[in-house]
Design an enzyme around this catalytic site. Structure first.
Site, PDB file in Angstrom:
ATOM      1  N   LYS A 166      42.413  77.610 -75.573  1.00 30.86           N
ATOM      2  CA  LYS A 166      42.028  76.850 -74.368  1.00 30.86           C
ATOM      3  C   LYS A 166      40.671  77.333 -73.857  1.00 30.86           C
ATOM      4  O   LYS A 166      39.848  76.519 -73.403  1.00 30.86           O
ATOM      5  CB  LYS A 166      43.093  77.015 -73.274  1.00 30.86           C
ATOM      6  CG  LYS A 166      42.757  76.291 -71.976  1.00 30.86           C
ATOM      7  CD  LYS A 166      42.745  74.800 -72.170  1.00 30.86           C
ATOM      8  CE  LYS A 166      42.222  73.980 -71.015  1.00 30.86           C
ATOM      9  NZ  LYS A 166      42.168  74.534 -69.706  1.00 30.86           N
ATOM     10  N   GLU A 173      33.679  72.253 -74.006  1.00 36.78           N
ATOM     11  CA  GLU A 173      33.527  71.264 -72.930  1.00 36.78           C
ATOM     12  C   GLU A 173      32.235  71.490 -72.136  1.00 36.78           C
ATOM     13  O   GLU A 173      31.549  70.528 -71.785  1.00 36.78           O
ATOM     14  CB  GLU A 173      34.756  71.401 -72.030  1.00 36.78           C
ATOM     15  CG  GLU A 173      34.851  70.503 -70.853  1.00 36.78           C
ATOM     16  CD  GLU A 173      35.997  70.972 -69.938  1.00 36.78           C
ATOM     17  OE1 GLU A 173      37.122  71.192 -70.456  1.00 36.78           O
ATOM     18  OE2 GLU A 173      35.766  71.154 -68.736  1.00 36.78           O
TER      19      GLU A 173
END
Lengths: 304, 304, 304, 304
Positions: A166, A173
């Site tokens: 993550k 991102e």
């Protein structure tokens, strides 16, 4: 099956709802009584039949570590705790060890999807033992998006692998967002491109750069075509920083992700000490800027 | 309607097919007789009823400029030429002027979609006069993806805006690819993440980083889980370079896109002169590396 | 005055000599008997009259921490230990606390100068209490370069400030070296500049970029004009990494220092996983590279 | 010998003085009569005995090109023009060709040193024919710093090489300045380092980072210890941009020089369009920032 959820903020609240819609029985606890199904963690434990599965969805760091410690008091041997928050992966060994003292299992789960997850489902990446993963699979299946399981869920690896994955996801991102942002600014700067929102909207189908983030940018431009309602001030959460730190720890070059992170830092500075230093140096060698002008038509200085 | 296409390479060949499937009559010319419908540009012009629309899909730069010049000889007043190649936007004024001498119109069209465009459609961004855009709309509609027109097609602005937008699109693409690539490398470097391809595959649904490029990365990992069949040697085409140059011309910070470009440059160097210079400096001040060892247990050097 | 030095490697060996030349009495310990003046730390302590000052110059991290722990056994209340190695500044609180248990003082001192320090003197930045700094000043004066004290020595601040300042110094150094290195590579790439070493040598006087590092680059080019005897493979020591990590911790943008660090990481990769991922993506969307060529003259692909 | 100088601004004015101090006869022209020795270029030509040497020191670009064109009218075959301004190296071929029509020679000379050059001398890098270089050597010797000629003067290569080398010099300068600036900001951010100016001043002797730019930074901090009198707003001149463009043209990775350039661009933006786009994306997926808070204690969002 039954599930306990601790933390009913923006994420946990929606996740309780999504798991319930899938037909599971969920008992949620939050210190805010307006949203909580129960009055305490002990009460939450009492309301679940063992062996229990409890999903923790509270802010990363001290609050998560404290919540895990409290759960170790009220849960029993054979129960399972899943940390779905954005904990740093290095916390997972601590949390797992704390619970292991009581024979309680632990999984770490990275969760992506934001406020859209309730309807779209959440992308999930999990670290820990395969048997524990298998036990919680009905919950993972309820939370993940429709479609093939492997396109929205992965058992990424050992303890910590879920949060590590993550973290990397969020680092990527940062880079993706900054790439679109630089392109947006350059389109805005062009005197040729007269309709920037329409140009970006046209990238949604068929192009190489189409993505969910692009769709979100189109959404934003639909309601605010120049993005004038916003300031260019951008916070960062832990993951971008951690990603660069791990890149450094592993000697992995990360020029794009770090550039995206530093752009956020710079966006929050009203006046940069570093750039004051550069300005000071230019003043020193060249008599740049305000300094007295001297004879007129000649070349002011040959320095940068 | 009728369309002429010049250039039937990987892109033009598929585009002829897609336009034909939409029910239009297409005459294609390529110097390779195996794929060409006609023997010369003059013949192509003869086979079309005026006012003609001719799509140019040949390599950017000199070849496109020469093709436009040749078309100005065989086409007639009122015809329209569309350059769908990856020309630098600064070429568009030259091409348009050449054609305007004969009263021939000109549009520049950025085309995205690669080999997948035949089935998915192509993202299109166009620069030029609105009346010319309107005239060619049936062709744009044939080429663009299914769905709302504005999600795969835009009239971006003035002459050159189509290629400018495509240039920026590709600059963004460089940044996006590098962001995923850095994330991939960091996952690979982790001792916790045991299944990198599965982890990345699980990002396809629900996550913030889902995108078409991510789907392509999943495809690549499906057939080559460690990407061992490839070397980390990456070419660049003009657009990444032009994007950074335009960013500089407009004083737009582009740290991510430039970092992605420079990573490609570096990937092609078997030995970097710059890094030889850094190595030389370290040798000079610290006796780093190979140099004779000297007394044993002490701190070798305190320099970097 | 008297000084004990622990660690007689490249740095400590020369520092002992420089302090002796200044007229002080130095007892050095190294586990290598060929260079050591004494057989053990206990023996070193015995050879010094209290209150003692002992300079530690061994590799940073565990070895320094262990040395400090051993010194805490053999030194006495009122003695003073100075860590002149490249310890991370976060180690200083640990080392100081260990020694404080016995009433022993502690200073951290960043030392710059490399193998040239014996003749030129060493730049020194110190953290800790002013009284301790004052006590050791004759040693600092012996080690620092000729000239005004404040141009080669600073009491930078609290405990840890010396190593923090040295860390930043080295981070800057990374950026400086990379800036020269990029310039060198661009000069080498130019078809106009026919004599790169002479051009760089001419920057030594009068120019804005003149510096000691530039002098070292000139030295290196004097003996190897193309730097052909070296490979572009560059190690990094801790400080560059720590500098970027501290920049992140303080939300300070550090694009140049991090770029210099990542360039070193990349220099050590014979094949980059990240760039394999970029290559894989290009293959996926464009049929770039090796893939079958298709019809000849047309535009291969319009992607980057 | 005799020298004509055109342009008596900050640079040219001082250079006239330095050449005169070396015993040469200098006739200077500036459109500002207060500093000019002569009323026109024709008058300047008339005051010099052929074969003449005329040094042009006016702003780069159009003004320099126009000045060269005017000189081609008033000078004679066998004369020599030296462009000492910061012209882009690509202008040199144009200027040389213009003069060659009349049989007039041309050298391009990069000049570094700023306002300090009058006393210190100027670093000089020259491009053009060896015979022309030889002819002007007394002037170069007058302008360059004391010391060995090769440490302040180089015949870098062919026509354009002087300006190319100066461009690279300035690109390096951008990187050096930014490296010091990032270090300054990090020292300022540290809670340990209590005396930043003293720490930086102590780097002037003995350290690896000592340089003329460091001396200038110390000067600036002496009079303004926090650099509070300045804003972090930094212009850039052409050379930094050209350096990055040439790096791109030669496929040379230039992450540090480009990062330094982009930091200057960003320093001039009161609000960044790119960062507004990043902020917009964060709003879209996470309900970050101002948006309505929702249930209290839970984890707000798991996105970056």
């Amino acid at each position: 099956m039954q599930l306990g959820i601790v933390g009913l903020g923006k994420m946990g609240f929606n996740m309780r709802e999504r798991v319930r819609r899938a037909g599971h029985e969920v008992v949620g606890y939050d210190r805010n009584p307006d949203v909580s199904d129960t009055t305490s963690l002990a009460d939450l434990a009492a309301k679940l039949t063992g062996p229990r599965v409890v999903w923790v969805m509270v802010p990363a760091g001290e609050i998560t570590r404290n919540t895990v410690a409290e759960l170790s008091e009220v849960l029993s041997e054979g129960d399972l705790v899943i940390d779905g928050g954005n904990s740093r992966f290095t916390d997972d060994a601590l949390n797992a060890a704390k619970l292991a003292e009581k024979g309680i299992g632990y999984l770490d789960c990275g969760v992506s999807g934001g406020v859209w997850g309730l309807e779209n489902g959440y992308g999930l990446m999990v670290g820990g033992d395969a048997a524990d993963v298998e036990r919680a699979m009905p919950i993972f299946d309820a939370l993940r998006p429709e479609g093939p399981r492997e396109e929205g869920f992965a058992h990424a690896g050992k303890l910590g692998a879920g949060h590590f994955a993550k973290m990397v996801h969020n680092g990527i991102e940062y880079g993706l967002m900054q790439a679109y942002a630089e392109g947006f600014e350059l389109l805005e700067a062009s005197e040729l491109v007269e309709n920037v929102p329409a140009t970006i909207k046209a990238w949604q189908r068929g192009t190489v750069v189409r993505s969910w983030l692009l769709d979100l940018l189109v959404n934003a431009l639909d309601s605010d075509p120049e993005l004038d309602d916003l300031r260019g001030y951008v916070e960062d959460s832990g993951e971008g920083r951690w990603t660069v730190e791990e890149a450094i720890n592993h000697a992995v070059p990360a020029p794009v992700i770090s550039a995206a992170l530093f752009a956020r830092f710079a966006s929050r500075q009203s006046d940069s000490p570093a750039m004051r230093a550069v300005a000071a140096l230019r003043n020193q060698f060249g008599g740049h800027a305000v300094q007295s002008a001297g004879p007129s038509s000649g070349s002011g200085s040959t320095q940068g």
